[in-house]
Design a protein around this motif. Sequence first.
Motif, mmCIF file in Angstrom:
data_model
loop_
_atom_site.group_PDB
_atom_site.id
_atom_site.type_symbol
_atom_site.label_atom_id
_atom_site.label_comp_id
_atom_site.label_asym_id
_atom_site.label_seq_id
_atom_site.Cartn_x
_atom_site.Cartn_y
_atom_site.Cartn_z
ATOM 1 N N UNK A 245 13.960 -44.496 -48.874
ATOM 2 C CA UNK A 245 13.778 -43.690 -47.660
ATOM 3 C C UNK A 245 12.341 -43.763 -47.130
ATOM 4 N N UNK A 246 11.511 -44.558 -47.792
ATOM 5 C CA UNK A 246 10.130 -44.853 -47.408
ATOM 6 C C UNK A 246 9.201 -43.642 -47.474
ATOM 7 N N UNK A 247 9.488 -42.700 -48.360
ATOM 8 C CA UNK A 247 8.559 -41.607 -48.581
ATOM 9 C C UNK A 247 7.375 -42.078 -49.423
ATOM 10 N N UNK A 248 7.552 -43.193 -50.085
ATOM 11 C CA UNK A 248 6.490 -43.832 -50.857
ATOM 12 C C UNK A 248 6.230 -45.187 -50.209
ATOM 13 N N UNK A 249 4.998 -45.460 -49.803
ATOM 14 C CA UNK A 249 4.698 -46.766 -49.197
ATOM 15 C C UNK A 249 5.027 -47.905 -50.158
ATOM 16 N N UNK A 250 5.653 -48.959 -49.635
ATOM 17 C CA UNK A 250 6.100 -50.052 -50.502
ATOM 18 C C UNK A 250 4.952 -50.751 -51.215
ATOM 19 N N UNK A 251 3.732 -50.633 -50.706
ATOM 20 C CA UNK A 251 2.603 -51.296 -51.370
ATOM 21 C C UNK A 251 2.304 -50.686 -52.735
ATOM 22 N N UNK A 252 2.825 -49.481 -53.008
ATOM 23 C CA UNK A 252 2.629 -48.844 -54.311
ATOM 24 C C UNK A 252 3.774 -49.117 -55.280
ATOM 25 N N UNK A 253 4.798 -49.813 -54.818
ATOM 26 C CA UNK A 253 5.976 -50.080 -55.636
ATOM 27 C C UNK A 253 5.901 -51.475 -56.242
ATOM 28 N N UNK A 254 6.615 -51.675 -57.317
ATOM 29 C CA UNK A 254 6.735 -52.984 -57.967
ATOM 30 C C UNK A 254 5.374 -53.594 -58.286
ATOM 31 N N UNK A 255 4.500 -52.749 -58.799
ATOM 32 C CA UNK A 255 3.189 -53.229 -59.236
ATOM 33 C C UNK A 255 2.308 -53.714 -58.108
#
Length: 156
Positions: free
Chosen positions: A32-42
């Motif tokens: 739902x993009x509440x967390x920016x994708x740049x912080x995901x998957x290392x």
Amino acid sequence: MWNPSKKTRIIAIKILTILFSLTMIFHIVALLQFIPYKYLWGGRLNSLDEMYVMETVSLVVNGFFLWSCFRYLQYLNKDLVPIWIRLLFGFIGIIFLLNSIGNLIAFTNLETLLATPVTIILSIICFSLVPKYKNWYGNRCGMDSSPSRCHSWHQT
């Protein structure tokens, strides 16, 4: 070899169920993009499309892990934990062990500091479910049951 009791295995399954459920909520929040994708998957994702693919896969895989917990508990309640489900948890434990190594080399400190301890704990708990379950208080056929009434997997 260490052989956890039924009570210990039930506690382990409950912990896994809670952690897998929380992980699924995290992946939904990420989708739902509440967390920016740049912080995901290392920090290795390059686009929103990559994030949708990876987070969807993660959600499905964690759903499978959660289903596996329910199946294990069903078998445990029948005093029978077949080898396929024990091997499955061994495989899941290996996945989390490898994931822990990946978290240690993540580009983001958040993943290294937060996810690494969680995946190590998940790995240890999964490995604790692998040893053969032995019901030391008799089997479901009963202590005095004749061999013809009991299934071969209950006999020693």
